[in-house]
Design a protein around this motif. Structure first.
Motif, short mmCIF file in Angstrom:
data_model
loop_
_atom_site.label_atom_id
_atom_site.label_comp_id
_atom_site.label_asym_id
_atom_site.label_seq_id
_atom_site.Cartn_x
_atom_site.Cartn_y
_atom_site.Cartn_z
N TYR A 135 0.98 4.07 -3.00
CA TYR A 135 0.73 5.48 -2.67
C TYR A 135 1.90 6.35 -3.12
CZ TYR A 135 -0.02 9.70 0.04
OH TYR A 135 -0.18 11.01 0.41
N LYS A 192 0.82 -1.21 0.00
CA LYS A 192 0.00 0.00 0.00
C LYS A 192 0.86 1.26 0.00
CE LYS A 192 -3.98 -2.07 2.25
NZ LYS A 192 -4.91 -2.02 3.38
N ARG A 205 -2.28 7.00 -5.07
CA ARG A 205 -3.58 6.39 -4.76
C ARG A 205 -3.51 5.62 -3.45
NH1 ARG A 205 -4.05 3.41 -10.60
NH2 ARG A 205 -3.70 5.26 -11.87
N GLU A 206 -4.57 5.74 -2.66
CA GLU A 206 -4.65 4.99 -1.40
C GLU A 206 -5.52 3.76 -1.60
OE1 GLU A 206 -5.82 7.04 2.14
OE2 GLU A 206 -4.27 8.56 1.93
N VAL A 207 -4.95 2.61 -1.36
CA VAL A 207 -5.75 1.39 -1.39
C VAL A 207 -6.78 1.51 -0.27
CG1 VAL A 207 -5.71 -1.12 -1.13
CG2 VAL A 207 -3.80 0.05 -2.26
#
Lengths: 308, 447
Positions: free
Chosen positions: B251, B247, B256-258
């Motif tokens: 990022y 993750k 992008r954030e899981v």
């Protein structure tokens, strides 16, 4: 062959070499400049009070833990800090026996009855000080002049009761009436710089605390520089409002803690019965620290926004 | 503050994390081929998912690369022989991850004969996405960073999940380990080739290789090769643990954030380990399934730390012997790195597909600490890459307050161990959080 067995623990298998002791002794080192300045300005009785408080704190903790059959943890340095901080918060002419009483209260009622280090909700040194102010109001507000050791008033007292200002330079170097450790902003800043460098305090609390006092005193038409350097604000902001155990663990909580304490200081100083309010502002904010922790939890990584 | 990007080098990272000492003693040591083992113990489960069933019998003569275990479910991966010789036993044997596992024991004949079925799969252009996924499955390739999730499953997202990014994890953020670093230096063309195969299998146009800035030689080498490709970029990452956490890596590279509780594919990303990528390239180019891997043998308890290419199934003991043996009495033997690796009770366990390193600590370095009271310093809070409050979670766990732990998002913990590493009171924070997680999951199952 028992000794040759491999150690089985779950990960991680390596650890940072910082420890509770290192942090505590770091704080003690950071308090030395203020202590030395206090002795320099107020003489041997100030030194006597410092030594008395530190020894009493360590002995009280050891005896309490022995009596309760707990492991004795005086080596961690936290009792030394409590004793030292309390001493720095005492008037330089206080009778030594009163200092002993305050220290015993700080260690037992401020710390040990809650379970010792890490469990106390209020800053133990400030508990001891509050107890002494309530018990010995005259002795606790009798101030000595660093110039000639005669009785004097603190700059905040002079301002509040007689409207007399004090020059900035005296305020900064600490050549004023006050508690042993609070007068010299210079000495406090040297210690604070060390703590910040070591990462032992978070800059957010002193900044928001002092910043709030500066803003509010300006708004109410007072001299912010005077209010920052007079009284116990500097000592409180860098050494007591930053006490890890009794302040929030979240960053947002720390901002609120500092701002709240700043508001309280200004309210007490401008409209309260006392000329000074740093210690009560911190004690009151200590009281709501668990709430601040609860309501300022950070957003979790990847947290799905509620309104999305 | 400029956030995660610094101006000149554009180094990317995530928030939180810790800086353990690098201890990469073996970073300049070329990969050394280990001696051919006389006997290998090949567990029939070396992956997350269903165990394999043996397809050979005691007494069979088998060759290198021959399949010896057939997977039983979709989430599974076959296992192959890493030597030529005779099957002498099929029995349960201690396994580096937890309890005993049914394993095929093969005595090598020393000839190292390759199985007839091992043939190159041909040119990448001639392979379809399905061909690639099938050959990855047939080659028994799993996540070689340690998670051992079957790779073809990761490359088969449900049709509603659009994948647009493949990231090769070259962070190698675990201290001590240098196996991925050496692979990137010595087989850079395989890393690019493997990445292209993964991108083709997923139909993805963006490929990234994320490397921490403590490996400038690997960054340089791979950047040069990536320049010749129009859709592959090398991304420089700040050296910080856990930069290689899936993750955190996604990022850092994509911003992008899981989502909490979700998988990387929900933000269109698939992450593969360097070792895995190399294994994919090797499988396509030579047809040889996953029968050996590069691992780092290191730590204060080993005389000559090295990077080694080791056949799967070689007992740890033999590998350590080839590195000069123990330096004094070993205190701890760990499979993997010091932050997330698994402590072993015996050195008889075999190297498996997920063995990224064998770390031996001396008695001195393996000493245990007595936990002290929490002083609420909040270093764990600052370190947590999932933005949790580890001290609160550990407290809830200690008091068996599972509901509170759940409410405080214990399940979002990635178990990186940053909190325990940084705690000055030496409180076993991540260990307590793991307990809370297992309790919460058990409770959910009951419902």
């Amino acid at each position: 062959m028992e000794n040759d067995k491999l150690v089985i623990t779950s990960s991680p298998h390596i650890f940072d070499d910082d420890s509770v002791e290192k942090i505590m002794y770091g704080v003690i080192i950071a308090l030395l400049p203020a202590s030395i300045m206090g002795v320099y300005y107020f003489g041997l009785h100030a030194l006597l009070l410092i030594v008395t408080c530190v020894i009493t704190a360590v002995l009280t903790e050891a005896l309490f833990q022995k009596a309760r059959n707990y492991p004795v943890t005086i080596k961690d340095g936290s009792a030394v800090i409590t004793g030292l901080l309390l001493a720095l918060n005492l008037p330089p002419g206080l009778p030594a026996w009163m200092a002993v009483v305050g220290t015993v209260v700080a260690i037992i009622l401020g710390k040990q009855i809650f379970g010792g280090l890490g469990h106390n909700p209020f800053n133990p040194a400030l508990v001891g000080r509050a107890f002494l102010v309530a018990s010995f109001p005259v002795a606790m507000t009798t101030w000595l002049s660093p110039v000639d050791a005669t009785t004097t008033a603190t700059p905040l007292g002079l301002m509040k009761l007689e409207g007399i200002p004090t020059d900035y330079w005296s305020l900064f170097i600490g050549k004023i009436g006050g508690t042993i450790g609070e007068t010299s902003a210079l000495a406090i800043l040297i210690g604070a710089g060390y703590l910040l460098y070591k990462g032992y305090i978070d800059w957010r609390i002193p900044l928001s605390y002092i910043g709030t006092v500066a803003v509010l005193t300006t708004v109410f038409g007072r001299d912010p520089i005077f209010h920052i350097f007079a009284g116990g604000l500097m000592l409180g902001a860098f050494f007591m409002a930053t006490d890890m155990v009794t302040t929030p663990i979240t960053k947002k909580g720390r901002w609120i803690f500092g701002i709240g304490a700043g508001i309280l200081v200004v309210v007490i100083r401008l409209w309260g019965g006392y000329p000074e309010g740093a210690s009560y502002s911190i004690l009151l904010m200590n009281g709501i620290t668990p709430l601040l922790n609860r309501y300022t939890r950070p957003r979790v990584f990847g947290e799905v926004k509620k309104n999305a | 503050m400029k956030g995660s990007e610094t101006s000149q080098m554009n180094i990317k990272t995530f928030k939180g994390g810790v800086h353990p000492p690098h201890a990469k003693f073996t970073k300049d040591k070329p990969i050394e081929k280990a001696r051919l083992p006389e006997k290998v113990i090949i567990p029939l489960q070396q992956h997350i998912g269903a165990p394999c069933e043996p397809v050979v019998s005691v007494g069979d003569n088998i060759k290198v690369g021959q399949k010896i275990g057939e997977p039983k479910g979709f989430v599974s991966a076959p296992v192959h022989s890493s030597v030529s010789g005779k099957v002498v036993a099929i029995e349960t044997h201690p396994h580096p991850i937890g309890s005993d596992v049914l394993s095929v024991v093969i005595e090598s004949d020393g000839k190292d004969e390759v199985f007839e079925g091992v043939k190159p799969y041909g040119d990448l252009d001639s392979l379809t996405a399905d061909d690639i996924k099938n050959l990855i499955r047939e080659s028994g390739i799993v996540g070689m960073g340690g998670a051992t999730f079957p790779t073809q499953v990761k490359l088969s997202p449900p049709p509603d999940k659009k994948i647009d990014t493949v990231i090769i994890n070259g962070a190698e953020c675990e201290p001590y380990l240098t196996a991925d670093h050496r692979l990137m230096l010595e087989k850079p063309e395989n890393i690019i080739f493997g990445l292209k195969a993964i991108m083709k299998a997923l139909g993805v146009e963006n490929g990234y290789i994320g490397i921490e800035d403590n490996k400038p030689d690997a960054i340089e080498k791979l950047s040069k090769l990536a320049e010749q490709e129009n859709n592959i970029k090398v991304v420089v990452l700040r050296t910080k643990y856990p930069q290689g956490g899936e993750k955190q890596l996604i990022y850092a590279i994509t911003g992008r954030e899981v989502p909490s509780g979700g998988l990387p594919m929900e933000v269109g990303a698939v992450v593969q380990n360097v070792g895995t990528t190399n294994a994919i390239a090797t499988a396509i180019k030579t047809g040889m399934p996953l029968i050996e891997r590069v691992l780092t043998v290191t730590g204060s308890g080993v005389k000559q730390p090295k990077n080694m290419l080791v056949r799967i199934g070689t007992p740890f003991k033999e590998v350590i012997e080839q590195c000069g043996g123990f330096n004094g009495t070993p205190g701890k033997v760990i499979m993997g790195g010091p932050m997330m690796g698994l402590a072993q009770s015996s050195v008889e366990v075999p190297v498996i597909k997920g063995t990224s390193g064998i770390l031996v600590l001396t008695k001195q370095d393996a000493k245990m600490f007595e936990p002290r009271p929490c002083i609420k310093c909040a270093r764990c809070v600052d370190a947590c890459p999932a933005y949790l409050l580890p001290t609160r979670l550990a407290h809830f766990s200690e008091k068996a307050m599972w509901d509170e732990a759940e409410e405080y998002n214990a399940l979002d913990c990635i178990e990186c161990g940053s909190c325990s590493f940084v705690c000055p009171a030496k409180i076993p924070l991540v260990q307590r959080i793991r307990l809370a997680k297992s309790q919460i999951i058990a409770k959910r199952k009951k419902k």
